[in-house]
Write a protein that holds these residues in place. Structure first.
Motif, short mmCIF file in Angstrom:
data_model
loop_
_atom_site.label_atom_id
_atom_site.label_comp_id
_atom_site.label_asym_id
_atom_site.label_seq_id
_atom_site.Cartn_x
_atom_site.Cartn_y
_atom_site.Cartn_z
N ILE A 213 0.82 -1.21 0.00
CA ILE A 213 0.00 0.00 0.00
C ILE A 213 0.85 1.26 0.00
O ILE A 213 0.38 2.35 -0.36
CB ILE A 213 -0.97 -0.01 1.21
N SER A 214 2.13 1.14 0.39
CA SER A 214 3.01 2.30 0.43
C SER A 214 4.00 2.32 -0.73
O SER A 214 4.85 3.21 -0.78
CB SER A 214 3.79 2.32 1.75
N SER A 215 3.90 1.36 -1.64
CA SER A 215 4.85 1.17 -2.75
C SER A 215 6.27 1.08 -2.21
O SER A 215 7.21 1.62 -2.80
CB SER A 215 4.73 2.28 -3.81
N GLY A 216 6.42 0.40 -1.08
CA GLY A 216 7.73 0.22 -0.47
C GLY A 216 8.43 -1.02 -0.97
O GLY A 216 8.11 -1.56 -2.04
N GLY A 217 9.39 -1.53 -0.17
CA GLY A 217 10.16 -2.67 -0.66
C GLY A 217 10.64 -3.63 0.41
O GLY A 217 11.47 -4.49 0.14
N TYR A 218 10.13 -3.50 1.65
CA TYR A 218 10.56 -4.41 2.70
C TYR A 218 9.83 -5.75 2.59
O TYR A 218 8.64 -5.81 2.29
CB TYR A 218 10.29 -3.82 4.08
N LEU A 219 10.58 -6.81 2.86
CA LEU A 219 10.03 -8.16 2.84
C LEU A 219 10.18 -8.80 4.21
O LEU A 219 11.04 -8.40 5.00
CB LEU A 219 10.78 -9.02 1.81
N PRO A 220 9.37 -9.81 4.51
CA PRO A 220 9.56 -10.57 5.75
C PRO A 220 10.88 -11.34 5.68
O PRO A 220 11.42 -11.57 4.59
CB PRO A 220 8.36 -11.52 5.79
N PRO A 221 11.43 -11.73 6.81
CA PRO A 221 12.68 -12.51 6.78
C PRO A 221 12.47 -13.89 6.19
O PRO A 221 11.41 -14.49 6.34
CB PRO A 221 13.07 -12.60 8.26
N GLY A 222 13.49 -14.35 5.47
CA GLY A 222 13.45 -15.73 5.01
C GLY A 222 12.98 -15.93 3.58
O GLY A 222 11.80 -16.10 3.33
N GLY A 223 13.91 -15.91 2.64
CA GLY A 223 13.57 -16.30 1.29
C GLY A 223 13.15 -15.18 0.37
O GLY A 223 13.01 -14.03 0.76
N GLN A 224 12.95 -15.56 -0.89
CA GLN A 224 12.50 -14.62 -1.91
C GLN A 224 10.99 -14.44 -1.83
O GLN A 224 10.28 -15.20 -1.18
CB GLN A 224 12.89 -15.15 -3.31
N LEU A 225 10.49 -13.43 -2.54
CA LEU A 225 9.07 -13.11 -2.48
C LEU A 225 8.21 -14.26 -3.00
O LEU A 225 7.16 -14.57 -2.42
CB LEU A 225 8.80 -11.84 -3.30
N PHE A 226 8.65 -14.93 -4.07
CA PHE A 226 7.82 -16.00 -4.64
C PHE A 226 7.73 -17.21 -3.72
O PHE A 226 6.85 -18.07 -3.89
CB PHE A 226 8.39 -16.43 -6.00
N GLU A 227 8.60 -17.28 -2.71
CA GLU A 227 8.57 -18.39 -1.76
C GLU A 227 7.59 -18.15 -0.61
O GLU A 227 7.30 -19.06 0.16
CB GLU A 227 9.97 -18.62 -1.18
N LEU A 228 7.08 -16.91 -0.49
CA LEU A 228 6.23 -16.57 0.65
C LEU A 228 4.77 -16.91 0.46
O LEU A 228 3.99 -16.89 1.40
CB LEU A 228 6.36 -15.07 0.96
#
Length: 488
Positions: A213-228
């Motif tokens: 919603i903020s057009s940001g770029g933080y991800l949760p810990p652990g792995g790439q985005l497609f793995e989440l």
């Protein structure tokens, strides 16, 4: 002066309330020390901010043009400096590095200067994501209330005008904040619920919804985005990237079904068209890249293409998988990031409105070479481009290029590879932190440092570029102009 303190009180109260989210997370994950620390920061900040807010509420004031520009710059310098204290405490890092994280989060740049997050406290990760979410809201609010009415850099002016009568400046900011916050929170909750439905865990959904919603770029810990999650997860985030990169005025037109205004509107439609065109282009690359179709499947490739296209247009810089952007030309990727999203959105960059204005004006001038006496319209959709606006737009664009070049030169002097310096400067200026990556480096090349490997000098330079790019170069030039102050 009353407007200044009212603004600080209003934003400070909101940020103090947001600190309760990571505080509750800390208690939920048995991080008691961080929980109490964040509660103390929230209580102290809330006490000071509420007192400022109450003391200046409905006080007679006139929000002049110069006051609005000073409010914007002062606020975006003050709040990262203040919020760096809880970041330093929860992550256990020095204040100087925490200040970089604060600027990176509030500007929604999401340049990760910490490295691996697996060993970091959950409350600290949520704190940074919450600040990123807050930064997206504050970005829209700053442009709507402070910068939009001034028309700085050729921005289309908002309805509220600078110079309103006594008592209306503070109340106008409060009304705009309440309305925008309700919409922003509702959109975030909708994104969170949809991510849960796609199989993402609640903790990861919290981080990803704040990012989308903020057009940001933080991800949760652990792995790439497609793995989440699943391919549907990428589509959900892409949709909210699209919302974050388009004007809130267009959102209101759609919500109220203002047909006449929707027909005249142009910017958001062009942004969505560009997003779809990049998606098709990426899909063609995926299908012609050996092994990708067999490894991922058609639907997965479609979702990845749409997600990465939306990420570029929204100036997020996130990739569905490491190295996706390297399949494209670096010039193409950073040109899209530099163009940016729509006006009065959470996206960074120059804004499509300005680029569209320059292209429209160039076409009109070329037509006059053939028909020198023709009367050409100066209106494109709902916007009218006169000579004064075009001058402001050109000044903004030239100032942006000079800032990026100066930032790249400074980073190179500090020891970063020259190509890496240009990449990092553009990524910081457009608030697309994840777009800078050592993946761009040629094989065997040295000097492409990750954010967490950079020294404090490089981080300070990047933080300055983030703030300048986020708040419009011209605003900083006006506020720091020594001749303006000496002439008082």
């Amino acid at each position: 002066m009353f407007a200044l303190f009212n603004y600080i009180g209003l934003v400070g109260t909101f940020i103090s309330a947001v600190l309760l989210v990571p505080a509750l997370t800390a208690f939920g994950f048995n991080e008691t020390e961080n929980g109490f620390s964040l509660l103390i920061y929230a209580a102290l900040g809330g006490f000071l901010s509420v007192n400022l807010l109450v003391a200046t509420q409905d006080r007679g004031t006139v929000l002049k043009r110069s006051t609005a520009l000073m409010l914007a710059v002062f606020g975006w310098v003050l709040f990262p400096a203040a919020i760096a204290f809880p970041i330093a405490g929860t992550f256990g890092i020095p204040y100087s590095h925490a200040l970089f994280e604060a600027v990176s989060a509030l500007t929604t740049t999401a340049a990760d200067g910490l490295g691996s997050l697996e060993t970091r406290p959950a409350s600290a990760i949520v704190l940074r994501a919450s600040l990123q979410w807050t930064g997206g809201l504050l970005t829209i609010l700053t442009f709507l209330v402070l910068l939009g009415p001034t028309g700085v850099g050729g921005l289309p002016k908002t309805r509220r005008s600078i110079g309103e009568g006594p008592g209306r400046a503070s109340s106008g900011i409060s009304r705009m904040t309440n309305s925008l916050t309700r919409y922003y929170v509702s959109a975030t909750l909708a994104c969170f619920a949809l991510l849960l439905m796609t199989g993402v865990s609640p903790f990861d959904s919290l981080i990803l919804s704040a990012t989308a919603i903020s057009s940001g770029g933080y991800l949760p810990p652990g792995g790439q985005l497609f793995e989440l999650g699943t391919p549907a997860t990428l589509l959900v985030i892409a949709v909210f990237f699209m919302l974050a990169s388009t004007s809130v005025y267009w959102h209101r037109m759609v919500g109220r079904w203002q047909v006449d205004n929707l027909r005249r509107h142009r910017e958001s439609y062009y942004l969505i068209a560009i997003m779809l065109a990049i998606s098709i282009f990426l899909m063609m690359i995926f299908l012609t890249t050996p092994g990708m179709r067999q490894a991922a499947g058609t639907f997965s490739l479609i979702s990845e293409a749409i997600f990465n296209a939306a990420s570029l247009v929204a100036t997020s810089g996130l990739q569905s998988n490491a190295g996706i952007f390297t399949l494209l030309s670096p010039a193409f990727v950073f040109a899209i990031l530099l163009i940016g999203g729509g006006t009065y959105s959470a996206a960074g960059g120059l804004k499509f409105y300005r680029v569209g204005a320059m292209l429209f004006h160039a076409r009109q001038d070329l037509a006059k070479l053939v028909y020198p006496h023709a009367v050409s319209p100066r209106r494109f959709g709902t916007e009218t481009y006169n000579l004064q606006i075009m001058k402001a737009i050109w000044v903004m664009c030239i100032s942006s290029i000079v800032t990026i070049a100066a930032g790249a030169g400074l980073l190179a002097v500090l020891g970063l590879d020259f190509q890496a310096s240009i990449t990092a400067s553009v990524a910081a200026f457009t608030n697309a932190g994840p777009a800078y990556s050592p993946d761009w480096a040629a094989r065997g090349a040295e000097g492409w440092l990750a954010y967490h490997e950079m020294g404090i000098g490089m981080k300070a330079a990047l933080a300055a570029i983030m703030l300048i790019g986020h708040l419009e170069v011209v605003v900083f030039l006006v506020v720091i102009n020594p001749f303006r102050w000496l002439g008082r």
